[in-house]
Design a protein around this motif. Structure first.
Motif, short mmCIF file in Angstrom:
data_model
loop_
_atom_site.label_atom_id
_atom_site.label_comp_id
_atom_site.label_asym_id
_atom_site.label_seq_id
_atom_site.Cartn_x
_atom_site.Cartn_y
_atom_site.Cartn_z
N TRP A 117 0.85 -1.30 -0.07
CA TRP A 117 0.09 0.00 0.02
C TRP A 117 0.85 1.23 0.12
CZ3 TRP A 117 1.22 3.16 4.23
CH2 TRP A 117 1.97 2.40 5.29
N ILE A 151 -7.35 -5.95 -3.56
CA ILE A 151 -7.38 -4.47 -3.45
C ILE A 151 -7.02 -4.26 -2.22
CG2 ILE A 151 -9.52 -4.21 -5.01
CD1 ILE A 151 -11.09 -4.02 -2.27
N SER A 210 -11.04 4.86 0.64
CA SER A 210 -10.78 4.66 -0.67
C SER A 210 -10.37 3.07 -0.81
CB SER A 210 -9.55 5.29 -1.22
OG SER A 210 -8.52 5.08 -0.63
N LYS A 211 -10.94 2.55 -1.93
CA LYS A 211 -10.45 1.14 -2.19
C LYS A 211 -9.59 1.32 -3.57
CE LYS A 211 -14.19 -1.08 0.49
NZ LYS A 211 -13.18 -1.93 1.33
N THR A 212 -8.72 0.46 -3.61
CA THR A 212 -7.74 0.67 -4.83
C THR A 212 -7.28 -0.71 -5.34
OG1 THR A 212 -7.18 2.72 -4.11
CG2 THR A 212 -5.62 1.61 -5.84
N ASN A 256 -9.50 -3.89 -11.60
CA ASN A 256 -10.35 -2.92 -11.67
C ASN A 256 -11.76 -3.02 -12.06
OD1 ASN A 256 -8.21 -1.05 -11.85
ND2 ASN A 256 -7.95 -1.23 -14.06
N ASP A 288 -10.04 5.06 -11.10
CA ASP A 288 -10.13 3.62 -10.60
C ASP A 288 -10.24 3.16 -9.23
OD1 ASP A 288 -9.63 2.97 -13.59
OD2 ASP A 288 -7.44 3.33 -13.35
N SER A 289 -10.16 4.05 -8.40
CA SER A 289 -10.57 3.87 -6.72
C SER A 289 -11.91 4.08 -6.50
CB SER A 289 -9.42 4.56 -5.93
OG SER A 289 -8.24 4.26 -6.11
N TYR A 344 -14.38 5.52 -3.45
CA TYR A 344 -14.64 6.38 -2.41
C TYR A 344 -15.87 6.32 -1.90
CZ TYR A 344 -9.81 8.04 -3.55
OH TYR A 344 -8.49 8.46 -3.71
#
Length: 581
Positions: free
Chosen positions: A52, A307, A318-320, A327, A354-355, A357
């Motif tokens: 991360w 993720i 946020s999730k990335t 994706n 691409d994240s 929120y």
């Protein structure tokens, strides 16, 4: 260097080298050799510690004590320039095979011949050995001072290390570096090659080395196999209550999760965290991590679901995706957040670069409400809350035995003809940690597993508690699946089916190594070991005492040999020797 480092030995090094050279899948290799050292050197979960972290892609990183390259390959994916330093040629060869894009340098750790400066220096499980390779009265302070010379003006040292008074050591886990109970807690008596530190001790070392700016992170369950990384901002607001899945030998002295909850109530969890990850900053500038309050990593999953989640200081979550393959998973979550499940509302979410929120909910989740009821042994309040969950989940549902569709079988593998309640859309993650009561309504976050086909609600209700039964001893002692099911007139015979569905679902989303076969030792053995250790300590004290007497005699003898009277009488002693002959 002549000191043992964590889990390293020549035989294991050769085995790891062969696995790397043969291109064997690391998780398969762990399944064949399910021991803690194999997990330590091969598991992809090790990468959670830095997966991360907002490294600059164009930046440079110096990794000191890279071991068998367990983290080096991650760094080469994150940064353009990585230099890994090790003190043996065989380790350097292994790292070069494992991380081909890294520059690997054979060097002593206190005599690194490099002319360049770096954005990042990583010390993971090596700083604690500094007194073994730095000849100084203050080896830890002096070593940080030495490394400062390799940092750019705004560079950072990332130091990962165990807390010598980590909660797990009180609860019955052996100290990794000594394989003994309580050796860190007792201050590493009779140990001269390694030591770890408390938070305050570590802060003193950092400030005495001239670093006024630093940030503590707290990896849980520890820094070797972290699931989440907390900070001072939220460590007591969101205390860790999970299980240690990958562990070595331990003794069950008490449930450390219960104590951590109590510590969090008094704002003390940061002092008893099992590990620290410290970002030691060279300048007073703002850093990208300043606004990060908590990080949760999902790296045990298959790549398409992989993720990480960050809670930010500005009140956002946020999730990335860890890779581009995830994706689509993020996009499905954003789309799924638009729907309610029964009377359960999904928190609004949006997609930005691409994240995903959404707003952070700054209040206790249903998990902590339930844990409070358990701590107070209040079954009335416990069942009142889960009755409300049950009613909200089953609201406006229908009965069906036709849920075993092709889409259902892809995930859960096994069909059943039993009639269960369903919704047209299904949300699997109605778990207590994801649920909040806002304005009298249940609101859920982390809506990762929303499906466009019916899934039995009785199974989803089972999932509401399954994690807690697995991770919390107090939960298991307080109630049982059977008691909960009987309370709602649900057939307990279906528990076997739900457990199989759950295993199949986890198999669908996860790609993780097996749990370690940790050895649980009976409590009575602690007393035996304690007596043995005391005997050893007494013998060591006797040896130390005898050595002091010998040293004293040596000094007296040297003093006599250097005295004037001894020199004056030298001719007489020669004459006496001749006379004897």
């Amino acid at each position: 260097m002549n000191y043992p480092r964590l889990y390293e030995n020549d035989v294991l090094e050769e085995e790891i080298y062969d696995i790397v050279c043969e291109g064997q899948d690391y998780i398969e290799a762990i399944r064949e050799n399910n021991s803690y050292p194999y997990h330590y050197f091969l598991s992809p979960i090790r990468h959670n510690l830095f997966q991360w972290y907002p490294f600059k892609k164009e930046g440079s990183l110096l990794e000191i004590g890279a071991g068998y390259g367990q983290l080096t390959s991650l760094f080469t994916k994150k940064l353009d320039h990585v230099v890994a330093v090790e003190d043996s040629q065989s380790k350097c060869n292994l790292i070069s095979k494992r991380a081909e894009d890294a520059t690997v340098l054979l060097s002593d750790f206190d005599d690194i011949e490099l002319d360049e400066k770096f954005d990042y220096i990583v010390l993971c499980n090596i700083f604690e050995y500094a007194k073994s390779f730095v000849e100084s009265e203050n080896p830890y302070v002096d070593y940080l001072n030495y490394l400062k010379g390799f940092l750019k003006e705004d560079g950072v040292i990332l130091l990962a290390i165990s807390n010598r008074i980590g909660l797990k050591y009180f609860a019955g886990y052996e100290e990794e570096h000594t394989n003994r109970l309580f050796s860190g807690i007792n201050g590493y008596e009779n140990e001269d090659s390694v030591q770890t530190f408390t938070k305050n001790e570590l802060e003193n070392i950092i400030t005495n080395a001239g670093f006024p700016n630093y940030k503590f992170f707290y990896p849980y369950p520890d820094h070797e196999f972290p699931e989440l990384v907390n900070t001072d901002k939220l460590i007591n607001e969101i205390p860790f209550t999970g299980a240690i899945e990958f562990s070595r030998k331990r003794y069950i002295l008490f449930d450390e999760n219960n104590l951590n909850l109590a510590l969090s109530e008094d704002n003390l969890s940061q002092y008893f965290a099992n590990s620290f990850l410290v970002e030691i900053r060279k300048s007073d500038n703002d850093y990208p991590t300043d606004n990060m309050d908590l990080i949760k990593i999902g790296a045990q999953r298959k790549e398409e679901f992989n993720i990480y989640t960050i809670i930010w200081s500005d009140g956002k979550v946020s999730k990335t995706p860890i890779s581009a393959k995830a994706n689509d998973h993020i996009k499905r979550m954003v789309e799924g957040s638009k729907y309610d499940i029964g009377k359960i509302k999904c928190l609004d979410a949006e997609l930005i670069d691409d994240s995903l929120y959404y707003d952070f909910i700054n209040q206790k989740s249903c998990e902590y409400m339930i844990l409070d009821f358990i701590a107070k042994n209040d079954k009335v309040k416990f069942f009142e809350l889960i009755e409300d969950v049950y009613d909200a989940l089953f609201y406006n549902s229908f009965e069906s035995d036709e849920y075993g569709t092709k889409e259902f079988l892809k995930v859960f593998k096994e069909k059943s003809d039993i009639k269960f309640h369903c919704h047209e859309k299904s949300y699997l993650d109605v778990i207590l940690g994801n649920m909040f009561i806002i304005d009298g309504k249940f609101t859920v976050i982390d809506y990762e597993w929303i499906y466009d086909f019916p899934i039995p609600l009785e199974y989803i209700f089972y999932r509401t508690f399954s994690y807690h039964f697995y991770s919390s001893k107090s939960f298991r002692e307080f109630t049982s699946f059977e008691e909960i099911f009987e309370h709602f007139n649900l057939d307990t015979e279906n528990l076997k089916l739900f457990k199989r569905w759950e295993l199949n679902f986890l198999g669908y989303i996860l790609n993780r190594p097996p749990l370690t076969r940790s050895e649980i030792m009976p409590l009575e053995d602690v007393e035996k070991i304690d007596l043995l250790q005391k005997e050893i300590e007494l013998k060591n004290k006797e040896i130390i005492k005898k050595n002091k007497m010998i040293n004293k005699k040596d000094k007296e003898l040297k003093s006599l040999l250097n005295s004037n009277s001894w020199k004056i009488t030298k001719p007489l002693r020669k004459f006496k020797s001749i006379f004897k002959k």
